[in-house]
Design an enzyme around this catalytic site. Sequence first.
Site, PDB file in Angstrom:
ATOM      1  N   CYS A 138       8.977  -3.576   9.467  1.00 51.07           N
ATOM      2  CA  CYS A 138       8.183  -2.504  10.077  1.00 51.07           C
ATOM      3  C   CYS A 138       8.844  -1.145   9.838  1.00 51.07           C
ATOM      4  O   CYS A 138      10.004  -0.939  10.197  1.00 51.07           O
ATOM      5  CB  CYS A 138       8.006  -2.757  11.576  1.00 51.07           C
ATOM      6  SG  CYS A 138       6.988  -1.468  12.324  1.00 51.07           S
ATOM      7  N   GLY A 164       1.472  -7.612  -0.580  1.00 47.77           N
ATOM      8  CA  GLY A 164       1.269  -6.250  -1.053  1.00 47.77           C
ATOM      9  C   GLY A 164       0.264  -6.158  -2.171  1.00 47.77           C
ATOM     10  O   GLY A 164       0.467  -6.704  -3.264  1.00 47.77           O
ATOM     11  N   ASP A 165      -0.872  -5.522  -1.857  1.00 54.08           N
ATOM     12  CA  ASP A 165      -1.899  -5.200  -2.854  1.00 54.08           C
ATOM     13  C   ASP A 165      -2.577  -6.425  -3.458  1.00 54.08           C
ATOM     14  O   ASP A 165      -3.052  -6.373  -4.594  1.00 54.08           O
ATOM     15  CB  ASP A 165      -1.314  -4.327  -3.985  1.00 54.08           C
ATOM     16  CG  ASP A 165      -0.654  -3.055  -3.459  1.00 54.08           C
ATOM     17  OD1 ASP A 165      -0.952  -2.673  -2.303  1.00 54.08           O
ATOM     18  OD2 ASP A 165       0.152  -2.458  -4.179  1.00 54.08           O
ATOM     19  N   PRO A 196       0.432 -10.651   8.861  1.00 51.90           N
ATOM     20  CA  PRO A 196       0.497 -10.135  10.231  1.00 51.90           C
ATOM     21  C   PRO A 196       0.168  -8.648  10.209  1.00 51.90           C
ATOM     22  O   PRO A 196       0.718  -7.912   9.392  1.00 51.90           O
ATOM     23  CB  PRO A 196       1.969 -10.351  10.618  1.00 51.90           C
ATOM     24  CG  PRO A 196       2.720 -10.336   9.317  1.00 51.90           C
ATOM     25  CD  PRO A 196       1.764 -10.873   8.276  1.00 51.90           C
ATOM     26  N   MET A 197      -0.727  -8.214  11.085  1.00 56.82           N
ATOM     27  CA  MET A 197      -1.038  -6.782  11.152  1.00 56.82           C
ATOM     28  C   MET A 197      -1.211  -6.369  12.606  1.00 56.82           C
ATOM     29  O   MET A 197      -2.111  -6.856  13.310  1.00 56.82           O
ATOM     30  CB  MET A 197      -2.310  -6.467  10.353  1.00 56.82           C
ATOM     31  CG  MET A 197      -2.093  -6.518   8.845  1.00 56.82           C
ATOM     32  SD  MET A 197      -3.545  -6.010   7.923  1.00 56.82           S
ATOM     33  CE  MET A 197      -4.559  -7.469   8.066  1.00 56.82           C
ATOM     34  N   ALA A 198      -0.326  -5.461  13.042  1.00 59.38           N
ATOM     35  CA  ALA A 198      -0.390  -4.964  14.412  1.00 59.38           C
ATOM     36  C   ALA A 198      -1.743  -4.290  14.631  1.00 59.38           C
ATOM     37  O   ALA A 198      -2.223  -3.554  13.777  1.00 59.38           O
ATOM     38  CB  ALA A 198       0.746  -3.972  14.643  1.00 59.38           C
ATOM     39  N   ARG A 250      -4.566  -5.852   4.208  1.00 61.92           N
ATOM     40  CA  ARG A 250      -5.646  -4.876   4.423  1.00 61.92           C
ATOM     41  C   ARG A 250      -6.980  -5.324   3.832  1.00 61.92           C
ATOM     42  O   ARG A 250      -8.029  -5.039   4.409  1.00 61.92           O
ATOM     43  CB  ARG A 250      -5.211  -3.517   3.861  1.00 61.92           C
ATOM     44  CG  ARG A 250      -4.135  -2.856   4.715  1.00 61.92           C
ATOM     45  CD  ARG A 250      -3.470  -1.717   3.984  1.00 61.92           C
ATOM     46  NE  ARG A 250      -2.735  -2.207   2.819  1.00 61.92           N
ATOM     47  CZ  ARG A 250      -2.183  -1.424   1.898  1.00 61.92           C
ATOM     48  NH1 ARG A 250      -2.289  -0.120   2.018  1.00 61.92           N
ATOM     49  NH2 ARG A 250      -1.518  -1.946   0.878  1.00 61.92           N
TER      50      ARG A 250
HETATM   51  C1  LIG Z   1      -2.469  -1.979  10.252  1.00 59.40           C
HETATM   52  C2  LIG Z   1      -1.294  -2.751   9.725  1.00 59.40           C
HETATM   53  C3  LIG Z   1      -0.440  -3.376  10.613  1.00 59.40           C
HETATM   54  C4  LIG Z   1       0.650  -4.111  10.136  1.00 59.40           C
HETATM   55  N1  LIG Z   1       1.437  -4.777  11.031  1.00 59.40           N
HETATM   56  C5  LIG Z   1       2.435  -5.596  10.568  1.00 59.40           C
HETATM   57  C6  LIG Z   1       3.174  -6.395  11.475  1.00 59.40           C
HETATM   58  O1  LIG Z   1       2.943  -6.407  12.691  1.00 59.40           O
HETATM   59  N2  LIG Z   1       4.167  -7.166  10.957  1.00 59.40           N
HETATM   60  C7  LIG Z   1       4.437  -7.197   9.606  1.00 59.40           C
HETATM   61  O2  LIG Z   1       5.359  -7.909   9.177  1.00 59.40           O
HETATM   62  N3  LIG Z   1       3.723  -6.471   8.735  1.00 59.40           N
HETATM   63  C8  LIG Z   1       2.720  -5.685   9.180  1.00 59.40           C
HETATM   64  N4  LIG Z   1       1.957  -4.990   8.288  1.00 59.40           N
HETATM   65  C9  LIG Z   1       2.215  -5.135   6.827  1.00 59.40           C
HETATM   66  C10 LIG Z   1       1.337  -6.250   6.232  1.00 59.40           C
HETATM   67  O3  LIG Z   1       1.651  -7.506   6.768  1.00 59.40           O
HETATM   68  C11 LIG Z   1       1.471  -6.300   4.694  1.00 59.40           C
HETATM   69  O4  LIG Z   1       2.787  -6.667   4.352  1.00 59.40           O
HETATM   70  C12 LIG Z   1       1.136  -4.968   4.035  1.00 59.40           C
HETATM   71  O5  LIG Z   1      -0.047  -4.410   4.586  1.00 59.40           O
HETATM   72  C13 LIG Z   1       0.955  -5.108   2.520  1.00 59.40           C
HETATM   73  O6  LIG Z   1      -0.056  -6.021   2.228  1.00 59.40           O
HETATM   74  P1  LIG Z   1      -1.576  -5.571   1.833  1.00 59.40           P
HETATM   75  O7  LIG Z   1      -1.471  -4.651   0.652  1.00 59.40           O
HETATM   76  O8  LIG Z   1      -2.243  -6.880   1.509  1.00 59.40           O
HETATM   77  O9  LIG Z   1      -2.155  -4.882   3.014  1.00 59.40           O
HETATM   78  C14 LIG Z   1       0.896  -4.218   8.741  1.00 59.40           C
HETATM   79  C15 LIG Z   1       0.023  -3.567   7.854  1.00 59.40           C
HETATM   80  C16 LIG Z   1      -1.053  -2.849   8.322  1.00 59.40           C
HETATM   81  C17 LIG Z   1      -1.978  -2.184   7.334  1.00 59.40           C
END
Ligand SMILES: Cc1cc2nc3c(=O)[nH]c(=O)nc-3n(C[C@H](O)[C@H](O)[C@H](O)COP(=O)(O)O)c2cc1C
Length: 353
Positions: free
Chosen positions: A108, A209-210, A24-26, A233
């Site tokens: 968050c 994460g990552d 999930p990403m806002a 990401r």
């Molecule tokens: C732009 C953005 C928005 C995010 N919004 C949420 C969200 O709405 N809810 C949530 O649980 N995590 C949110 N995250 C966290 C991601 O779900 C994820 O846990 C975090 O980015 C680590 O994973 P990654 O390294 O694959 O990006 C957000 C991350 C980013 C970069």
Amino acid sequence: MNIDLREHWWIGPVEIPGRLVLAPMAGVSVQAFRRQGRRFGAGLVCSEMVSVAGIQHRNERTLGYLRVGRDERPLAIQIFGSDPGAMAEAARMVEAAGADLVDVNFGCPVKKVTKTGAGASLLDDPDHACRLVEAVAGAVSLPVSVKMRRGVANGSRTCLEVGPRLVSAGASSLTLHPRSARQMYTGTADHSLTAELVSLVDVPVIASGDITSRARAQSVLATTGAAAVMVGRAAQGNPWVLAHIMGDDAEPSREEVVAELVLFMRETVRELGEKRAFGFLKKFYGWYLGHGRFPRPFKQELVTLPSLEEVERRLFAAAPGARLTLERLLRDLPDPADEVVLDSLPISLYGGG
Ligand SMILES: Cc1cc2nc3c(=O)[nH]c(=O)nc-3n(C[C@H](O)[C@H](O)[C@H](O)COP(=O)(O)O)c2cc1C
């Protein structure tokens, strides 16, 4: 050991067809993003966090996040808040909207959210966090999942104390992003904590994460015992990373990149309306066209164009064969009308595009 990412697994009674989950990403996880994620190999997708206060006040934009397409499922809708009654009501709306899971955000780190007692701040108040999970689990028949950080302070191991308690309170799955809230996105995700959490609970744990490559996905699954890995990401404007992780190494042609971007733009316009989509989409141009796929000045030019029509025209001029690729894509997509939409949603939502 090679782990089979296509293996099915379960959250309560919900079958998940694969061990790759789209984060999930806002500001990113619109329906177009989730649909695309499913097409490229994610077994589960999730909405961005939805405010329970917004749901309670029937805020039109918030209710728009409850739009569910059949081709997205299985889908989790994530809610955030701090009032048990409001969380329970929001969870009932999520269930009525046609989601498969209610996900609760305890991760968050953004001040606007934590200062209201929601998001990662709840990791410092485990009793209240458990009350919220109990309220949500008691309100719906869907399984409830929780997504959390390792804790609030740097080096915190709070997730290991809170996680098992959340399971006792009714969580059927936990997702851990093992950075502290204070870290935001700096440093690295410490998945040794994910392994510890897995050993402490008897529900599936998703590692977030990552995760940026197949090698990383495989090693995190192997070393943590997690049920699935979540990609955030790395998938922004790059659904091909999901296919890579699932085992398809083909690099997309320029035509494919443009066709996917144009499809994404059109679906986003349908979802958000032209005006909102115009601003929303700007960050995606660089994400799609980066990775050495197109020269930098081209990406910069797109951001300055006055309309989405103009952006589309420039994209097709740069990769004329993309029109045909897009036609093929459109032929294979399900009917956009095939959506589960809450009867109680305001009619103007449909006018959103
Ligand atoms: C732009 C953005 C928005 C995010 N919004 C949420 C969200 O709405 N809810 C949530 O649980 N995590 C949110 N995250 C966290 C991601 O779900 C994820 O846990 C975090 O980015 C680590 O994973 P990654 O390294 O694959 O990006 C957000 C991350 C980013 C970069």
